[in-house]
Design an enzyme around this catalytic site. Structure first.
Site, PDB file in Angstrom:
ATOM      1  N   ASP A   1      97.363  94.035 -13.403  1.00  0.00           N
ATOM      2  CA  ASP A   1      96.623  93.249 -14.376  1.00  0.00           C
ATOM      3  C   ASP A   1      95.794  92.230 -13.582  1.00  0.00           C
ATOM      4  O   ASP A   1      96.095  91.956 -12.413  1.00  0.00           O
ATOM      5  CB  ASP A   1      97.617  92.559 -15.311  1.00  0.00           C
ATOM      6  CG  ASP A   1      96.936  91.623 -16.289  1.00  0.00           C
ATOM      7  OD1 ASP A   1      95.959  92.055 -16.936  1.00  0.00           O
ATOM      8  OD2 ASP A   1      97.370  90.468 -16.391  1.00  0.00           O
TER       9      ASP A   1
ATOM     10  N   ASP B   1      93.916  88.855 -14.978  1.00  0.00           N
ATOM     11  CA  ASP B   1      94.060  87.426 -15.289  1.00  0.00           C
ATOM     12  C   ASP B   1      95.540  87.048 -15.354  1.00  0.00           C
ATOM     13  O   ASP B   1      96.320  87.685 -16.064  1.00  0.00           O
ATOM     14  CB  ASP B   1      93.368  87.112 -16.620  1.00  0.00           C
ATOM     15  CG  ASP B   1      92.983  85.640 -16.725  1.00  0.00           C
ATOM     16  OD1 ASP B   1      93.242  84.874 -15.768  1.00  0.00           O
ATOM     17  OD2 ASP B   1      92.427  85.249 -17.767  1.00  0.00           O
TER      18      ASP B   1
HETATM   19 MG   LIG Z   1      97.172  88.913 -17.692  1.00  0.00          MG
END
Ligand SMILES: [Mg+2]
Length: 280
Positions: free
Chosen positions: A21, A23
């Site tokens: 992932d 962010d």
């Molecule tokens: Mg995230």
């Protein structure tokens, strides 16, 4: 702070592929997180394929990768899979594979211009004719009109397949949270009584496509994320190992307390610690 095993079987796993992932894991807004660049370079040095998997409903991999490079992360265009690209790939594959139809799938777009570009690049043909559309593709669209929602609903009621890039309620922007693809899909769902096929996390399609792209089997691959309501269930449903890093939205205690599809297999306090585990 050390690595914490919630599933002892992972002690014996040497990951053959890694999805990440963005962010909360590799960066926070416009700041790369400590150890992010080292981790990615380390994976490259050891020849371990990796993919950044993002729920972004309107960016191509090229545009997303350029953003990551601008904040100092060594990310090639081929290292990114966005939900926008995955949606186009899903539709093209579903059209030819599942339904055995020839030619390009005819798609009624509800997303914005960037998402339309992703659909075209992925082999779809766009149509504004609700009677001909075979798919309705939903993504964020700040210029969305009532007319477009209305025609999208008609196409779905008529039998077009309802696909959404992600079910995120909102998208953060500089001017505040705007309604996300999930909010637009919810309006269509209520109006038609049909449920969309979701590409993005917490559904597994994005992860399945990333595994295919890397040429890796799920049970030798890890997904690294910061959310137990999105990253962890997506990884688990794709039969991958779910690693929670606690530099983002969820802390160690919520990871340990999580059950079912929300329960990570491994918890890492940060990327340098995770990198040490990968190098073990
Ligand atoms: Mg995230």
């Amino acid at each position: 702070m050390t690595i914490e095993y919630l599933d002892e079987r992972l002690r014996d796993v040497k990951p053959a592929g890694v999805t990440l992932d963005a962010d909360g894991v590799l960066h926070r807004g416009r700041n790369a997180l400590p150890g992010a660049a080292d981790l990615l370079r380390g994976l490259d040095a050891r020849g371990i394929p990796w993919q950044i998997v993002t729920n972004n409903s309107r960016q191509t991999a090229q545009r997303a990768a350029a953003h990551f490079r601008a904040i100092g992360l060594p990310v090639g265009d081929a290292n990114v899979l966005t939900a926008a690209d995955a949606m186009a790939a899903f539709i093209a594959r579903d059209h030819a594979g599942t339904h055995g139809r020839s030619g390009q799938p005819l798609v009624y777009p509800v997303g914005d211009r960037d998402q339309r570009d992703c659909l075209i690049a992925g082999g779809c043909r766009l149509t504004d004719d609700e009677d001909r559309a075979e798919y309705v593709a939903v993504g964020v669209n700040r210029q969305l009109t009532f007319q477009r929602l209305f025609h999208a609903c008609n196409a779905i009621r008529r039998g077009a397949q309802f696909v959404v890039a992600n079910m995120d309620a909102t998208v953060p922007t500089e001017t505040g949270a705007i309604p996300g693809a999930g909010a637009l899909a919810a309006a269509i769902r209520v109006a038609t009584g049909r449920d969309p096929f979701n590409i993005g996390k917490p559904a597994p399609e994005l992860m399945i496509q990333a595994l295919r792209k890397m040429g890796c089997v799920a049970d030798l691959s890890i997904h690294v994320g910061d959310r137990i309501d999105s990253d962890v269930p997506a990884a688990r449903q794709a039969n991958m190992w779910a690693v929670l890093v606690t530099t983002g939205d969820f802390d160690r205690a919520s990871g340990v307390a999580a059950t079912g599809d929300a329960r990570p297999h491994l918890i890492a306090p940060d990327l340098p610690t995770l990198n040490g585990w990968l190098l073990r």
